[in-house]
Write a protein that holds these residues in place. Sequence first.
Motif, PDB file in Angstrom:
ATOM      1  N   ASP A  45      11.971 -15.351   9.574  1.00 36.84           N
ATOM      2  CA  ASP A  45      11.319 -15.424  10.879  1.00 36.84           C
ATOM      3  C   ASP A  45       9.797 -15.385  10.769  1.00 36.84           C
ATOM      4  OD1 ASP A  45      13.711 -15.557  12.164  1.00 36.84           O
ATOM      5  OD2 ASP A  45      13.755 -13.454  12.795  1.00 36.84           O
ATOM      6  N   ASN A  46       9.296 -14.831   9.667  1.00 38.37           N
ATOM      7  CA  ASN A  46       7.849 -14.677   9.486  1.00 38.37           C
ATOM      8  C   ASN A  46       7.430 -15.180   8.096  1.00 38.37           C
ATOM      9  OD1 ASN A  46       7.270 -12.841  11.999  1.00 38.37           O
ATOM     10  ND2 ASN A  46       9.027 -11.933  10.946  1.00 38.37           N
ATOM     11  N   PRO A  47       7.596 -16.471   7.821  1.00 40.64           N
ATOM     12  CA  PRO A  47       7.314 -16.989   6.471  1.00 40.64           C
ATOM     13  C   PRO A  47       5.860 -16.822   6.057  1.00 40.64           C
ATOM     14  CG  PRO A  47       7.627 -18.785   8.037  1.00 40.64           C
ATOM     15  CD  PRO A  47       8.051 -17.535   8.741  1.00 40.64           C
ATOM     16  N   GLU A  48       4.964 -16.690   7.041  1.00 41.37           N
ATOM     17  CA  GLU A  48       3.554 -16.513   6.692  1.00 41.37           C
ATOM     18  C   GLU A  48       3.336 -15.231   5.894  1.00 41.37           C
ATOM     19  OE1 GLU A  48       4.073 -14.382  10.580  1.00 41.37           O
ATOM     20  OE2 GLU A  48       4.772 -16.246   9.666  1.00 41.37           O
ATOM     21  N   VAL A  49       4.212 -14.253   6.073  1.00 40.52           N
ATOM     22  CA  VAL A  49       4.097 -13.012   5.305  1.00 40.52           C
ATOM     23  C   VAL A  49       4.313 -13.291   3.823  1.00 40.52           C
ATOM     24  CG1 VAL A  49       5.106 -10.728   4.920  1.00 40.52           C
ATOM     25  CG2 VAL A  49       4.802 -11.597   7.249  1.00 40.52           C
ATOM     26  N   GLU A  52       1.320 -15.077   2.452  1.00 43.55           N
ATOM     27  CA  GLU A  52       0.240 -14.110   2.232  1.00 43.55           C
ATOM     28  C   GLU A  52       0.473 -13.320   0.944  1.00 43.55           C
ATOM     29  OE1 GLU A  52       0.071 -11.706   5.693  1.00 43.55           O
ATOM     30  OE2 GLU A  52      -0.543 -13.349   7.018  1.00 43.55           O
ATOM     31  N   ALA A  53       1.732 -12.942   0.715  1.00 51.33           N
ATOM     32  CA  ALA A  53       2.052 -12.165  -0.483  1.00 51.33           C
ATOM     33  C   ALA A  53       1.832 -12.993  -1.746  1.00 51.33           C
ATOM     34  CB  ALA A  53       3.501 -11.684  -0.417  1.00 51.33           C
ATOM     35  N   ILE A  54       2.242 -14.268  -1.694  1.00 54.38           N
ATOM     36  CA  ILE A  54       2.048 -15.150  -2.852  1.00 54.38           C
ATOM     37  C   ILE A  54       0.560 -15.355  -3.118  1.00 54.38           C
ATOM     38  CG2 ILE A  54       2.356 -17.512  -3.693  1.00 54.38           C
ATOM     39  CD1 ILE A  54       5.059 -17.538  -2.231  1.00 54.38           C
ATOM     40  N   GLU A  56      -1.860 -13.365  -2.347  1.00 52.76           N
ATOM     41  CA  GLU A  56      -2.423 -12.113  -2.865  1.00 52.76           C
ATOM     42  C   GLU A  56      -2.062 -11.934  -4.334  1.00 52.76           C
ATOM     43  OE1 GLU A  56      -4.699  -8.752  -2.864  1.00 52.76           O
ATOM     44  OE2 GLU A  56      -4.510 -10.296  -1.311  1.00 52.76           O
ATOM     45  N   LEU A  57      -0.830 -12.298  -4.705  1.00 54.59           N
ATOM     46  CA  LEU A  57      -0.407 -12.216  -6.103  1.00 54.59           C
ATOM     47  C   LEU A  57      -1.250 -13.139  -6.970  1.00 54.59           C
ATOM     48  CD1 LEU A  57       1.533 -11.252  -8.303  1.00 54.59           C
ATOM     49  CD2 LEU A  57       3.096 -13.086  -7.627  1.00 54.59           C
ATOM     50  N   GLU A  58      -1.499 -14.360  -6.482  1.00 50.62           N
ATOM     51  CA  GLU A  58      -2.319 -15.307  -7.238  1.00 50.62           C
ATOM     52  C   GLU A  58      -3.735 -14.773  -7.420  1.00 50.62           C
ATOM     53  OE1 GLU A  58      -2.078 -19.007  -5.192  1.00 50.62           O
ATOM     54  OE2 GLU A  58      -0.174 -19.578  -6.139  1.00 50.62           O
ATOM     55  N   LYS A  59      -4.283 -14.157  -6.388  1.00 48.79           N
ATOM     56  CA  LYS A  59      -5.624 -13.574  -6.495  1.00 48.79           C
ATOM     57  C   LYS A  59      -5.667 -12.501  -7.585  1.00 48.79           C
ATOM     58  CE  LYS A  59      -7.162 -14.292  -1.717  1.00 48.79           C
ATOM     59  NZ  LYS A  59      -7.556 -13.616  -0.448  1.00 48.79           N
ATOM     60  N   LYS A  60      -4.643 -11.646  -7.576  1.00 48.52           N
ATOM     61  CA  LYS A  60      -4.603 -10.580  -8.567  1.00 48.52           C
ATOM     62  C   LYS A  60      -4.444 -11.145  -9.973  1.00 48.52           C
ATOM     63  CE  LYS A  60      -2.804  -6.921  -5.560  1.00 48.52           C
ATOM     64  NZ  LYS A  60      -1.682  -5.984  -5.300  1.00 48.52           N
ATOM     65  N   GLN A  61      -3.577 -12.156 -10.125  1.00 51.54           N
ATOM     66  CA  GLN A  61      -3.376 -12.760 -11.436  1.00 51.54           C
ATOM     67  C   GLN A  61      -4.642 -13.454 -11.918  1.00 51.54           C
ATOM     68  OE1 GLN A  61       0.048 -15.210 -10.516  1.00 51.54           O
ATOM     69  NE2 GLN A  61       1.480 -13.726 -11.397  1.00 51.54           N
ATOM     70  N   ASN A  62      -5.319 -14.173 -11.019  1.00 52.93           N
ATOM     71  CA  ASN A  62      -6.573 -14.840 -11.387  1.00 52.93           C
ATOM     72  C   ASN A  62      -7.639 -13.828 -11.781  1.00 52.93           C
ATOM     73  OD1 ASN A  62      -5.504 -17.376 -10.898  1.00 52.93           O
ATOM     74  ND2 ASN A  62      -6.266 -17.475  -8.794  1.00 52.93           N
ATOM     75  N   ALA A  63      -7.671 -12.713 -11.061  1.00 54.30           N
ATOM     76  CA  ALA A  63      -8.648 -11.669 -11.391  1.00 54.30           C
ATOM     77  C   ALA A  63      -8.357 -11.070 -12.766  1.00 54.30           C
ATOM     78  CB  ALA A  63      -8.633 -10.580 -10.324  1.00 54.30           C
ATOM     79  N   GLN A  64      -7.070 -10.901 -13.073  1.00 59.41           N
ATOM     80  CA  GLN A  64      -6.696 -10.365 -14.384  1.00 59.41           C
ATOM     81  C   GLN A  64      -7.066 -11.339 -15.499  1.00 59.41           C
ATOM     82  OE1 GLN A  64      -2.524  -9.626 -13.808  1.00 59.41           O
ATOM     83  NE2 GLN A  64      -2.841  -7.591 -12.923  1.00 59.41           N
ATOM     84  N   VAL A  65      -6.834 -12.638 -15.266  1.00 60.15           N
ATOM     85  CA  VAL A  65      -7.196 -13.655 -16.256  1.00 60.15           C
ATOM     86  C   VAL A  65      -8.710 -13.668 -16.459  1.00 60.15           C
ATOM     87  CG1 VAL A  65      -7.306 -16.141 -16.713  1.00 60.15           C
ATOM     88  CG2 VAL A  65      -5.190 -15.113 -15.869  1.00 60.15           C
TER      89      VAL A  65
END
Length: 248
Positions: A45-49, A52-54, A56-65
Amino acid sequence: MNRKLIPAFALSALMAQPAGALDLGSMTDAERDDFGRAVRSYLMDNPEVLVEAINELEKKQNAQVAEGDQQMIAANEDDLLNDPNSWVGGNPDGDVTIVEFMDYRCGYCKKAYPEVNSLLKLDGNIRFIVKEFPILGDASVKAARFAIATKQVAGDAAYEKVHDALMRLRGDITDESLSALAKQLDLDGEAIQKATNSSGVEAVIEANYKLAQRMGLSGTPSFVIGDEMLRGYAPEEAMKQMVDDQRG
Protein backbone atom coordinates in the motif's frame (compact mmCIF):
# COMPACT_ATOMS: atom_id res chain seq x y z
CA MET A 1 -3.18 7.74 1.09
CA ASN A 2 -4.69 5.00 3.25
CA ARG A 3 -2.01 3.48 5.48
CA LYS A 4 -2.87 0.11 7.04
CA LEU A 5 -1.79 -0.35 10.60
CA ILE A 6 0.40 -3.20 11.77
CA PRO A 7 -1.61 -5.40 14.15
CA ALA A 8 -1.68 -4.41 17.78
CA PHE A 9 0.35 -7.43 18.90
CA ALA A 10 3.15 -6.44 16.51
CA LEU A 11 3.12 -2.84 17.71
CA SER A 12 3.25 -4.05 21.30
CA ALA A 13 6.21 -6.27 20.47
CA LEU A 14 8.01 -3.41 18.75
CA MET A 15 7.44 -1.05 21.70
CA ALA A 16 8.58 -3.64 24.20
CA GLN A 17 11.95 -4.14 22.46
CA PRO A 18 14.92 -1.79 22.10
CA ALA A 19 15.23 -0.18 18.64
CA GLY A 20 16.15 -2.78 16.06
CA ALA A 21 15.82 -5.66 18.57
CA LEU A 22 12.43 -7.14 17.67
CA ASP A 23 12.70 -10.87 18.36
CA LEU A 24 10.61 -12.71 15.80
CA GLY A 25 11.77 -15.94 17.40
CA SER A 26 9.67 -15.22 20.46
CA MET A 27 6.45 -15.10 18.42
CA THR A 28 4.24 -18.04 17.71
CA ASP A 29 4.03 -19.30 14.14
CA ALA A 30 0.63 -17.68 13.79
CA GLU A 31 1.92 -14.35 15.10
CA ARG A 32 4.87 -14.43 12.69
CA ASP A 33 2.56 -15.19 9.78
CA ASP A 34 0.24 -12.34 10.77
CA PHE A 35 3.21 -10.01 11.22
CA GLY A 36 4.62 -10.92 7.79
CA ARG A 37 1.27 -10.39 6.09
CA ALA A 38 0.84 -7.04 7.81
CA VAL A 39 4.30 -5.83 6.77
CA ARG A 40 3.76 -7.02 3.19
CA SER A 41 0.35 -5.34 3.06
CA TYR A 42 1.82 -2.10 4.40
CA LEU A 43 4.61 -2.10 1.82
CA MET A 44 2.23 -2.90 -1.02
CA ASP A 45 0.00 0.00 0.00
CA ASN A 46 2.97 2.32 0.58
CA PRO A 47 5.69 1.32 -1.94
CA GLU A 48 7.39 4.69 -1.53
CA VAL A 49 8.57 3.48 1.88
CA LEU A 50 10.48 0.64 0.22
CA VAL A 51 11.96 3.04 -2.33
CA GLU A 52 13.06 5.33 0.50
CA ALA A 53 14.65 2.38 2.30
CA ILE A 54 16.50 1.26 -0.84
CA ASN A 55 17.73 4.80 -1.48
CA GLU A 56 18.93 5.09 2.10
CA LEU A 57 20.73 1.74 1.82
CA GLU A 58 22.45 2.89 -1.38
CA LYS A 59 23.56 6.10 0.33
CA LYS A 60 25.05 4.14 3.20
CA GLN A 61 26.78 1.69 0.86
CA ASN A 62 28.18 4.52 -1.28
CA ALA A 63 29.43 6.28 1.84
CA GLN A 64 31.14 3.08 2.99
CA VAL A 65 32.79 2.64 -0.43
CA ALA A 66 33.93 6.28 -0.45
CA GLU A 67 35.37 5.92 3.05
CA GLY A 68 37.20 2.75 2.02
CA ASP A 69 38.57 4.48 -1.07
CA GLN A 70 39.82 7.39 1.01
CA GLN A 71 41.60 5.00 3.34
CA MET A 72 43.26 3.18 0.42
CA ILE A 73 44.33 6.46 -1.16
CA ALA A 74 45.78 7.72 2.12
CA ALA A 75 47.62 4.43 2.72
CA ASN A 76 49.18 4.55 -0.77
CA GLU A 77 49.57 8.32 -1.07
CA ASP A 78 53.33 8.34 -1.53
CA ASP A 79 53.29 5.73 -4.32
CA LEU A 80 50.40 7.50 -6.02
CA LEU A 81 51.68 11.05 -5.86
CA ASN A 82 55.45 10.99 -5.41
CA ASP A 83 56.73 8.12 -7.56
CA PRO A 84 59.70 9.50 -9.56
CA ASN A 85 59.16 6.84 -12.24
CA SER A 86 55.71 8.14 -13.17
CA TRP A 87 55.30 10.91 -15.73
CA VAL A 88 53.71 14.12 -14.44
CA GLY A 89 51.75 16.37 -16.80
CA GLY A 90 49.24 19.16 -16.56
CA ASN A 91 50.30 21.69 -13.95
CA PRO A 92 52.97 20.07 -11.73
CA ASP A 93 52.02 22.54 -8.99
CA GLY A 94 48.27 22.06 -9.38
CA ASP A 95 46.00 22.06 -6.36
CA VAL A 96 44.23 18.83 -7.38
CA THR A 97 45.96 15.68 -8.62
CA ILE A 98 44.50 13.15 -11.05
CA VAL A 99 46.24 9.78 -11.29
CA GLU A 100 45.26 7.57 -14.22
CA PHE A 101 45.90 3.84 -14.45
CA MET A 102 45.76 3.12 -18.18
CA ASP A 103 46.41 0.60 -20.94
CA TYR A 104 47.39 1.70 -24.45
CA ARG A 105 45.06 -0.88 -26.00
CA CYS A 106 42.07 0.05 -23.84
CA GLY A 107 39.26 1.52 -25.94
CA TYR A 108 37.83 3.50 -23.04
CA CYS A 109 41.28 4.86 -22.19
CA LYS A 110 41.48 6.16 -25.74
CA LYS A 111 37.99 7.60 -25.40
CA ALA A 112 38.94 9.34 -22.16
CA TYR A 113 42.26 10.63 -23.54
CA PRO A 114 40.99 13.76 -25.38
CA GLU A 115 38.57 14.57 -22.59
CA VAL A 116 41.27 14.38 -19.92
CA ASN A 117 43.51 16.60 -22.06
CA SER A 118 40.68 19.07 -22.54
CA LEU A 119 40.04 19.19 -18.78
CA LEU A 120 43.74 19.77 -18.06
CA LYS A 121 43.91 22.65 -20.55
CA LEU A 122 40.65 24.31 -19.56
CA ASP A 123 41.31 24.06 -15.82
CA GLY A 124 45.02 24.83 -15.79
CA ASN A 125 45.49 23.89 -12.15
CA ILE A 126 45.40 20.07 -12.23
CA ARG A 127 48.44 17.87 -11.70
CA PHE A 128 48.18 14.75 -13.88
CA ILE A 129 50.08 11.48 -13.27
CA VAL A 130 50.13 8.47 -15.60
CA LYS A 131 50.49 4.90 -14.34
CA GLU A 132 51.00 2.28 -17.06
CA PHE A 133 48.77 -0.65 -16.14
CA PRO A 134 48.95 -3.07 -19.09
CA ILE A 135 46.29 -5.72 -18.55
CA LEU A 136 45.03 -6.45 -22.07
CA GLY A 137 47.69 -8.84 -23.31
CA ASP A 138 51.21 -8.94 -24.67
CA ALA A 139 50.76 -5.97 -27.01
CA SER A 140 49.67 -3.83 -24.05
CA VAL A 141 52.79 -4.84 -22.13
CA LYS A 142 54.95 -4.12 -25.19
CA ALA A 143 53.51 -0.61 -25.51
CA ALA A 144 53.88 0.11 -21.79
CA ARG A 145 57.48 -1.08 -21.80
CA PHE A 146 58.24 1.13 -24.80
CA ALA A 147 56.71 4.21 -23.15
CA ILE A 148 58.49 3.65 -19.85
CA ALA A 149 61.78 2.93 -21.63
CA THR A 150 61.37 6.18 -23.57
CA LYS A 151 61.08 8.13 -20.31
CA GLN A 152 64.15 6.42 -18.87
CA VAL A 153 66.26 6.77 -22.02
CA ALA A 154 65.11 10.08 -23.48
CA GLY A 155 63.31 11.96 -20.71
CA ASP A 156 59.88 13.35 -19.92
CA ALA A 157 59.36 15.39 -23.09
CA ALA A 158 60.03 12.33 -25.27
CA TYR A 159 57.73 10.24 -23.08
CA GLU A 160 54.90 12.72 -23.53
CA LYS A 161 55.24 12.50 -27.32
CA VAL A 162 55.25 8.70 -27.25
CA HIS A 163 52.35 8.56 -24.80
CA ASP A 164 50.24 10.86 -26.97
CA ALA A 165 51.13 8.92 -30.12
CA LEU A 166 50.28 5.56 -28.54
CA MET A 167 46.96 6.87 -27.26
CA ARG A 168 46.07 7.98 -30.79
CA LEU A 169 47.36 4.79 -32.42
CA ARG A 170 44.65 2.66 -33.97
CA GLY A 171 46.78 -0.05 -35.56
CA ASP A 172 48.55 -3.07 -34.09
CA ILE A 173 51.33 -2.56 -31.58
CA THR A 174 54.39 -4.43 -32.82
CA ASP A 175 58.15 -3.99 -32.71
CA GLU A 176 57.93 -2.65 -36.26
CA SER A 177 55.19 -0.14 -35.50
CA LEU A 178 57.03 1.07 -32.40
CA SER A 179 60.28 1.50 -34.34
CA ALA A 180 58.39 3.46 -36.98
CA LEU A 181 56.82 5.58 -34.25
CA ALA A 182 60.23 6.37 -32.75
CA LYS A 183 61.55 7.36 -36.17
CA GLN A 184 58.53 9.57 -36.78
CA LEU A 185 59.16 11.32 -33.46
CA ASP A 186 62.89 11.63 -34.12
CA LEU A 187 63.83 9.38 -31.20
CA ASP A 188 66.54 6.75 -30.90
CA GLY A 189 64.29 3.76 -31.41
CA GLU A 190 67.12 1.27 -31.15
CA ALA A 191 68.19 2.53 -27.72
CA ILE A 192 64.60 2.60 -26.51
CA GLN A 193 63.85 -0.91 -27.79
CA LYS A 194 66.98 -2.19 -26.10
CA ALA A 195 65.83 -0.71 -22.80
CA THR A 196 62.33 -2.17 -22.93
CA ASN A 197 63.47 -5.41 -21.30
CA SER A 198 65.66 -3.78 -18.69
CA SER A 199 65.23 -4.40 -14.99
CA GLY A 200 64.39 -0.72 -14.54
CA VAL A 201 61.39 -0.91 -16.87
CA GLU A 202 60.29 -4.21 -15.33
CA ALA A 203 60.44 -2.66 -11.86
CA VAL A 204 58.10 0.18 -12.87
CA ILE A 205 55.48 -2.14 -14.33
CA GLU A 206 55.68 -4.50 -11.36
CA ALA A 207 55.29 -1.58 -8.95
CA ASN A 208 52.24 -0.34 -10.84
CA TYR A 209 50.66 -3.80 -10.78
CA LYS A 210 51.18 -4.07 -7.04
CA LEU A 211 49.85 -0.57 -6.43
CA ALA A 212 46.75 -1.29 -8.51
CA GLN A 213 46.20 -4.50 -6.55
CA ARG A 214 46.44 -2.62 -3.24
CA MET A 215 43.95 -0.10 -4.59
CA GLY A 216 41.54 -2.84 -5.61
CA LEU A 217 41.77 -1.95 -9.31
CA SER A 218 41.21 -4.54 -12.01
CA GLY A 219 40.22 -2.47 -15.05
CA THR A 220 41.20 0.54 -17.11
CA PRO A 221 40.87 3.40 -17.13
CA SER A 222 40.85 3.93 -13.37
CA PHE A 223 41.38 7.34 -11.82
CA VAL A 224 42.30 8.71 -8.44
CA ILE A 225 41.00 12.27 -8.23
CA GLY A 226 42.11 13.87 -5.00
CA ASP A 227 40.73 11.53 -2.35
CA GLU A 228 38.11 9.93 -4.62
CA MET A 229 38.23 6.94 -6.95
CA LEU A 230 36.70 6.77 -10.41
CA ARG A 231 36.59 3.23 -11.75
CA GLY A 232 36.04 3.34 -15.48
CA TYR A 233 35.32 5.98 -18.09
CA ALA A 234 33.39 9.13 -17.26
CA PRO A 235 32.77 12.13 -19.53
CA GLU A 236 34.76 15.32 -19.05
CA GLU A 237 31.93 17.11 -17.27
CA ALA A 238 31.70 14.37 -14.63
CA MET A 239 35.45 14.51 -14.02
CA LYS A 240 35.30 18.29 -13.81
CA GLN A 241 32.63 18.00 -11.15
CA MET A 242 34.82 15.62 -9.15
CA VAL A 243 37.71 18.08 -9.39
CA ASP A 244 35.45 20.94 -8.28
CA ASP A 245 34.23 18.83 -5.35
CA GLN A 246 37.83 18.36 -4.23
CA ARG A 247 38.21 22.11 -4.03
CA GLY A 248 35.12 22.38 -1.86
